[in-house]
Motif scaffolding. Structure first.
Motif, PDB file in Angstrom:
ATOM      1  N   ALA A  77       0.862  -1.173   0.000  1.00  0.00           N
ATOM      2  CA  ALA A  77       0.000   0.000   0.000  1.00  0.00           C
ATOM      3  C   ALA A  77       0.900   1.224   0.000  1.00  0.00           C
ATOM      4  CB  ALA A  77      -0.903  -0.001   1.236  1.00  0.00           C
ATOM      5  N   THR A  78       1.118   1.792  -1.156  1.00  0.00           N
ATOM      6  CA  THR A  78       2.060   2.900  -1.261  1.00  0.00           C
ATOM      7  C   THR A  78       1.876   3.613  -2.585  1.00  0.00           C
ATOM      8  OG1 THR A  78       4.408   3.505  -1.097  1.00  0.00           O
ATOM      9  CG2 THR A  78       3.885   1.484  -2.288  1.00  0.00           C
ATOM     10  N   GLY A  79       2.482   4.783  -2.673  1.00  0.00           N
ATOM     11  CA  GLY A  79       2.475   5.552  -3.906  1.00  0.00           C
ATOM     12  C   GLY A  79       3.733   6.391  -3.967  1.00  0.00           C
ATOM     13  N   GLY A  80       3.842   7.235  -4.974  1.00  0.00           N
ATOM     14  CA  GLY A  80       4.964   8.157  -5.077  1.00  0.00           C
ATOM     15  C   GLY A  80       6.304   7.458  -5.153  1.00  0.00           C
ATOM     16  N   PRO A  81       7.355   8.054  -4.561  1.00  0.00           N
ATOM     17  CA  PRO A  81       8.711   7.515  -4.683  1.00  0.00           C
ATOM     18  C   PRO A  81       8.872   6.106  -4.127  1.00  0.00           C
ATOM     19  CG  PRO A  81       8.779   9.786  -3.909  1.00  0.00           C
ATOM     20  CD  PRO A  81       7.342   9.372  -3.884  1.00  0.00           C
ATOM     21  N   MET A  82       8.142   5.762  -3.055  1.00  0.00           N
ATOM     22  CA  MET A  82       8.288   4.422  -2.492  1.00  0.00           C
ATOM     23  C   MET A  82       7.765   3.378  -3.464  1.00  0.00           C
ATOM     24  SD  MET A  82       9.569   3.006   0.162  1.00  0.00           S
ATOM     25  CE  MET A  82       9.792   1.284   0.553  1.00  0.00           C
ATOM     26  N   ALA A  83       6.638   3.643  -4.097  1.00  0.00           N
ATOM     27  CA  ALA A  83       6.087   2.697  -5.073  1.00  0.00           C
ATOM     28  C   ALA A  83       7.034   2.520  -6.248  1.00  0.00           C
ATOM     29  CB  ALA A  83       4.721   3.168  -5.549  1.00  0.00           C
ATOM     30  N   VAL A  84       7.628   3.608  -6.697  1.00  0.00           N
ATOM     31  CA  VAL A  84       8.573   3.538  -7.821  1.00  0.00           C
ATOM     32  C   VAL A  84       9.801   2.723  -7.430  1.00  0.00           C
ATOM     33  CG1 VAL A  84      10.119   4.907  -9.280  1.00  0.00           C
ATOM     34  CG2 VAL A  84       7.779   5.680  -8.879  1.00  0.00           C
ATOM     35  N   ALA A  85      10.321   2.947  -6.225  1.00  0.00           N
ATOM     36  CA  ALA A  85      11.494   2.202  -5.774  1.00  0.00           C
ATOM     37  C   ALA A  85      11.186   0.709  -5.649  1.00  0.00           C
ATOM     38  CB  ALA A  85      11.990   2.756  -4.443  1.00  0.00           C
ATOM     39  N   GLU A  86      10.023   0.389  -5.108  1.00  0.00           N
ATOM     40  CA  GLU A  86       9.652  -1.027  -4.985  1.00  0.00           C
ATOM     41  C   GLU A  86       9.475  -1.665  -6.354  1.00  0.00           C
ATOM     42  OE1 GLU A  86       7.365  -0.641  -0.659  1.00  0.00           O
ATOM     43  OE2 GLU A  86       6.220  -1.133  -2.456  1.00  0.00           O
ATOM     44  N   ALA A  87       8.859  -0.949  -7.283  1.00  0.00           N
ATOM     45  CA  ALA A  87       8.681  -1.479  -8.641  1.00  0.00           C
ATOM     46  C   ALA A  87      10.037  -1.711  -9.314  1.00  0.00           C
ATOM     47  CB  ALA A  87       7.837  -0.518  -9.468  1.00  0.00           C
ATOM     48  N   TYR A  88      10.976  -0.822  -9.063  1.00  0.00           N
ATOM     49  CA  TYR A  88      12.324  -0.943  -9.624  1.00  0.00           C
ATOM     50  C   TYR A  88      12.989  -2.238  -9.160  1.00  0.00           C
ATOM     51  CZ  TYR A  88      17.362   0.148 -10.008  1.00  0.00           C
ATOM     52  OH  TYR A  88      18.720   0.110 -10.266  1.00  0.00           O
ATOM     53  N   PHE A  89      12.917  -2.509  -7.857  1.00  0.00           N
ATOM     54  CA  PHE A  89      13.578  -3.711  -7.344  1.00  0.00           C
ATOM     55  C   PHE A  89      12.820  -4.982  -7.718  1.00  0.00           C
ATOM     56  CE2 PHE A  89      15.697  -0.568  -4.602  1.00  0.00           C
ATOM     57  CZ  PHE A  89      17.004  -0.928  -4.885  1.00  0.00           C
ATOM     58  N   ALA A  90      11.505  -4.893  -7.819  1.00  0.00           N
ATOM     59  CA  ALA A  90      10.749  -6.056  -8.285  1.00  0.00           C
ATOM     60  C   ALA A  90      11.172  -6.417  -9.706  1.00  0.00           C
ATOM     61  CB  ALA A  90       9.256  -5.764  -8.225  1.00  0.00           C
TER      62      ALA A  90
END
Length: 341
Positions: A78-91
């Motif tokens: 459950a997130t958005g903004g920079p945290m969501a982007v960072a998690e998507a990057y590592f996934a």
């Protein structure tokens, strides 16, 4: 025993950290007569352009090492903004499916560019329940970064470790914002573990629970209102926030955050977000007190969110006006303080 995929995944995360290298410290000009140096730790130099990059990497590494993420696991948060982007990057780096559950009015463009999926939820506070439910339904792993940040093993790769290796003599103040609270906690604990004389200040925007919670000593303080400054401030005291290691919390008006972000861009050319403005405004408050007491030394703050996308947010007059943020009086105060025309 850690399996072959997990060992390779953790090794890949370690290589990514080594390839990214340390982020720079940038000088912010102050009147020479003050005898105070201000430097900004530029986390926007991270591959995903923000402070959340390190935390996302650490969360993935810990979840893999503990067996909660295995090969092919769908990661949900459950997130958005920079945290969501960072998690998507590592996934994507690890070849894992990723789903970000975010409020309906959020933009998931950055997540989708990295191959992730967005699920939009209304009302906004339902994102936490929906992410947990979705993860259970599909047999995925709920990363739950607000809770997990309190438990994460940084494996010697935190901003705090890196910062203290760069600054030499410890600054009088280190100023950090607080989203999950993990970064400020890591800095504060390291200051105390090493017996350093520096102090930690947290810069906090309007509507956030951290200032009133810290001031009153209430660990469960909640405002119930979201922060308007992306990346910092929370409607509740998050588990990772450690009040005991924070020397001061500085409340910052949201319009002042916008004015200070614009000032950083004028000085450095970096289109930082309003969260960096929050940090700068708090740092300048502390520096002004040092100047008035005749104290000399160094203050270190954090740039966590520079990027062209902010040209359409806090650097845009229409954006600020639509949110009722009159930044001009604060911009004038900055010019007067710094002796600029």
């Amino acid at each position: 025993m850690i399996d072959g995929w997990a060992a390779e995944a953790v090794a890949r995360l370690d290589r990514e950290r080594e390839d990214a290298g340390p982020t720079p410290l940038r000088d912010f000009p102050l009147p020479e007569a003050w005898g105070v140096r201000l430097r900004l730790k530029d986390e926007s130099a991270q591959p995903t352009g923000g402070l959340k990059h390190r935390l996302a990497r650490a969360l993935f590494a810990q979840a893999i090492a503990s067996g909660r993420i295995t090969e092919g696991t769908t990661v949900v948060d459950a997130t958005g903004g920079p945290m969501a982007v960072a998690e998507a990057y590592f996934a994507r780096l690890l070849g894992l499916p990723y789903i970000a559950v975010m409020p309906k009015k959020s933009s998931g463009a950055g997540v989708e560019r990295l191959g992730g999926t967005c699920r939009y939820v209304d009302p906004p506070l339902a994102v936490y329940e929906q992410a947990a439910r979705l993860s259970e339904e599909i047999g995925g792993h709920h990363l739950d970064h607000y809770r997990s940040a309190a438990e994460v093993d940084w494996r010697g790769a935190s901003l705090a470790d890196e910062l203290f290796g760069q600054v030499g003599d410890c600054p009088r103040w280190i100023v950090a914002g607080a989203g999950t609270g993990a970064t400020s906690a890591a800095i504060g604990r390291l200051l105390r573990a090493r017996g350093l004389r520096g102090r930690l200040a947290v810069a906090d925007p309007e509507n956030s629970a951290y200032f009133p919670g810290w001031a009153t000593g209430a660990p469960d303080y909640a405002t119930g209102m979201p922060s308007r400054i992306e990346g910092v401030g929370r409607p509740r005291m998050e588990p990772a926030f450690d009040s005991a290691v924070v020397d001061l919390v500085v409340p910052v008006p949201d319009a002042a955050s916008v004015a200070a972000a614009r000032h950083v861009r004028q000085v450095t050319g970096l289109a930082v977000g309003a969260a960096t403005g929050t940090n700068l405004w708090a740092a300048l408050e502390l520096i002004t007190r040092m100047r008035d007491r005749g104290e000399r030394g160094e203050v270190v703050g954090v740039i966590g969110d520079a990027g062209e996308r902010h040209l359409a947010t806090c650097h845009d007059d229409a954006w600020a006006a639509a949110r009722g943020l009159d930044w001009r009086p604060y911009a004038e105060r900055l010019r007067d303080l710094l002796g600029e025309p």
